[in-house]
Design an enzyme around this catalytic site. Structure first.
Site, PDB file in Angstrom:
ATOM      1  N   LYS A  15      45.963  21.177  38.748  1.00 29.17           N
ATOM      2  CA  LYS A  15      46.932  21.558  37.711  1.00 29.17           C
ATOM      3  C   LYS A  15      47.085  20.483  36.646  1.00 29.17           C
ATOM      4  O   LYS A  15      47.298  20.801  35.475  1.00 29.17           O
ATOM      5  CB  LYS A  15      48.287  21.894  38.338  1.00 29.17           C
ATOM      6  N   LYS A  73      40.741  30.751  41.579  1.00 30.66           N
ATOM      7  CA  LYS A  73      41.667  31.685  42.222  1.00 30.66           C
ATOM      8  C   LYS A  73      42.456  32.475  41.177  1.00 30.66           C
ATOM      9  O   LYS A  73      42.682  31.986  40.062  1.00 30.66           O
ATOM     10  CB  LYS A  73      42.566  30.962  43.221  1.00 30.66           C
ATOM     11  N   LYS A  94      48.848  33.108  38.136  1.00 30.36           N
ATOM     12  CA  LYS A  94      49.774  33.559  37.091  1.00 30.36           C
ATOM     13  C   LYS A  94      49.531  32.803  35.803  1.00 30.36           C
ATOM     14  O   LYS A  94      49.726  33.316  34.717  1.00 30.36           O
ATOM     15  CB  LYS A  94      51.221  33.267  37.516  1.00 30.36           C
TER      16      LYS A  94
HETATM   17  N1  AQP Z   1      44.912  34.014  44.342  1.00 28.97           N
HETATM   18  C1  AQP Z   1      45.644  34.015  45.421  1.00 28.97           C
HETATM   19  N2  AQP Z   1      45.175  34.537  46.578  1.00 28.97           N
HETATM   20  C2  AQP Z   1      45.936  34.556  47.691  1.00 28.97           C
HETATM   21  N3  AQP Z   1      47.199  34.062  47.743  1.00 28.97           N
HETATM   22  C3  AQP Z   1      47.701  33.534  46.623  1.00 28.97           C
HETATM   23  N4  AQP Z   1      48.897  32.981  46.326  1.00 28.97           N
HETATM   24  C4  AQP Z   1      48.921  32.603  45.032  1.00 28.97           C
HETATM   25  N5  AQP Z   1      47.744  32.901  44.452  1.00 28.97           N
HETATM   26  C5  AQP Z   1      46.976  33.474  45.413  1.00 28.97           C
HETATM   27  C6  AQP Z   1      49.973  32.833  47.293  1.00 28.97           C
HETATM   28  O1  AQP Z   1      51.164  33.292  46.704  1.00 28.97           O
HETATM   29  C7  AQP Z   1      52.243  32.481  47.157  1.00 28.97           C
HETATM   30  C8  AQP Z   1      53.062  31.999  46.010  1.00 28.97           C
HETATM   31  O2  AQP Z   1      52.328  31.147  45.170  1.00 28.97           O
HETATM   32  P1  AQP Z   1      53.044  30.521  43.898  1.00 28.97           P
HETATM   33  O3  AQP Z   1      53.103  31.507  42.818  1.00 28.97           O
HETATM   34  O4  AQP Z   1      54.328  29.938  44.271  1.00 28.97           O
HETATM   35  O5  AQP Z   1      52.120  29.337  43.551  1.00 28.97           O
HETATM   36  P2  AQP Z   1      50.608  29.312  43.296  1.00 28.97           P
HETATM   37  O6  AQP Z   1      49.879  29.341  44.580  1.00 28.97           O
HETATM   38  O7  AQP Z   1      50.392  28.123  42.426  1.00 28.97           O
HETATM   39  O8  AQP Z   1      50.322  30.692  42.535  1.00 28.97           O
HETATM   40  P3  AQP Z   1      49.778  30.909  41.109  1.00 28.97           P
HETATM   41  O9  AQP Z   1      49.711  32.333  40.795  1.00 28.97           O
HETATM   42  O10 AQP Z   1      48.511  30.116  40.946  1.00 28.97           O
HETATM   43  O11 AQP Z   1      50.934  30.321  40.226  1.00 28.97           O
HETATM   44  P4  AQP Z   1      50.837  29.325  39.048  1.00 28.97           P
HETATM   45  O12 AQP Z   1      49.762  29.855  38.146  1.00 28.97           O
HETATM   46  O13 AQP Z   1      52.187  29.336  38.427  1.00 28.97           O
HETATM   47  O14 AQP Z   1      50.499  28.011  39.637  1.00 28.97           O
HETATM   48  C9  AQP Z   1      51.653  31.353  47.995  1.00 28.97           C
HETATM   49  O15 AQP Z   1      51.788  31.705  49.348  1.00 28.97           O
HETATM   50  C10 AQP Z   1      50.218  31.366  47.589  1.00 28.97           C
HETATM   51  O16 AQP Z   1      49.395  30.906  48.631  1.00 28.97           O
END
Ligand code: AQP
Length: 336
Positions: A114, A197, A200
């Protein structure tokens, strides 16, 4: 009797997507009958990365709550709440900042991903994010943390922090949490790049399927999803070196609650057009009712806020005594 206590959460950083649903929320729905559950919307985490417009953060917080409930989380049973409504998370995080070692944080791959090349410009909050996440878990003495694959390293860090605290203070106060990573949806990848992956914060909306996407938007995104020139493989081994094909088949398996070999057998030799039509019908069949219910819930923010206030009250009832125990163990002078 409950098999244990669960804590998990999602950041209100944008639209919920299929990765959040398959990697996290859907598993929580399955576990809520057997475990005592604490599901939160982690707004304190959400401000660690890019600047978020305050009105967008407020809207996204309610949207995540609506996504949980529309997916089948029963607000009457688990504590469903907003992280900042339970100050014990942030207060414990400070203590844990003083337990975690810099060397441990330096190994966290999510920070490296990040922060990217511009590390010096990343917020201090992004760096200590895993300590706050450890506090989220440890303040409930959670035994199990259902997450996607990407969060495994953070749970391991929470275990190390719990162990060091217990060792340093000669106590058994903290429970060692176990990650629960299950099903073919544990790592849903971007629709544009099978090596990244689904996230968001990806600037391309075509990289992900949002839980609020219409049937048309889902169809369009899957139509444009990156594939390769070959037909679908005859066996799982045939997916080697084909990350985009593997991702779409994994999504199909997860959405239909089947194992990868089963869906590979079903689709062997299909062309991408045929497969994408099937995948679109399946995704719309699963997400359609959820996003209709999300829209209904979002139309009544006062009711959502009431549910969240009740959840926070339940959560504070568990978290505050644990924080008090921690303060006492550390030796902070009681305030009364
Ligand atoms: N691509 C993914 N595949 C499977 N599981 C996922 N999770 C997130 N992306 C995937 C799971 O969703 C939960 C919440 O994640 P989060 O939104 O708090 O943080 P993150 O993992 O950083 O998700 P994002 O979408 O990538 O958010 P941003 O872009 O804001 O950083 C967790 O259980 C995660 O494993």
């Amino acid at each position: 009797m409950a098999k244990g206590r669960i804590l998990s959460g999602i950041q209100p950083t944008g639209n919920l997507h299929l990765g959040n649903y398959l990697g996290a929320i859907r598993n929580w729905v399955g576990m809520q009958k057997d475990y005592e559950c604490f599901f939160c919307i982690v707004d304190l985490h959400a401000i660690t990365a890019d600047f978020i417009n305050p009105a967008d953060l407020t809207r996204a917080t309610r949207e995540v709550a609506a996504g949980y409930i529309a997916s089948g989380i029963d607000p009457a049973h688990p504590a469903l709440f907003v992280q900042s409504h339970v100050p014990a998370h942030a207060e414990l995080a400070w203590v844990l900042n003083c337990v975690a070692r810099l060397g441990w944080l330096n190994r966290m791959t999510q920070f490296k991903d990040k922060a990217g090349k511009n590390r010096e410009n990343a917020s201090a909050g992004l760096y200590v994010y895993p300590n706050l996440m450890a506090a989220d878990i440890l303040v409930y003495k959670a035994t199990h943390v259902p997450v996607g694959e990407d969060q495994k390293q953070h749970i391991e860090l929470a275990r190390d922090i719990a162990q060091k605290f217990n060792h340093d203070y000669g106590t058994e106060l903290f429970v060692q949490p176990e990650p629960v990573i299950q099903g073919p949806g544990t790592r849903v990848m971007s629709l544009r790049d099978g090596a990244k992956k689904m996230s968001k914060s990806d600037p391309s909306d075509f990289s992900r399927i949002n839980m609020i996407d219409s049937a048309d938007a889902i169809a369009q995104k899957l139509k444009k999803a990156t594939t390769d020139p070959n037909a679908l493989p005859e066996s799982v081994e045939g997916l080697e070196g084909r990350p985009e094909a593997g991702n779409l088949l994994n999504i199909y398996a997860a959405l239909t609650d089947r194992k990868l070999p089963e869906v590979v057998a079903e689709t062997a030799g299909w062309g991408w057009g045929q497969f994408k039509t099937r995948l679109t019908e399946t995704a719309v069949g699963v997400l359609g009712p959820i996003n209709a219910e999300m829209a209904r819930l979002m139309a009544d923010p006062a009711e959502l806020d009431r549910i969240l206030a009740k959840g926070a009250e339940k959560a504070r009832g568990v978290a505050n005594p644990v924080l008090a125990e921690v303060y006492k163990t550390v030796g902070f002078l009681p305030s009364t």
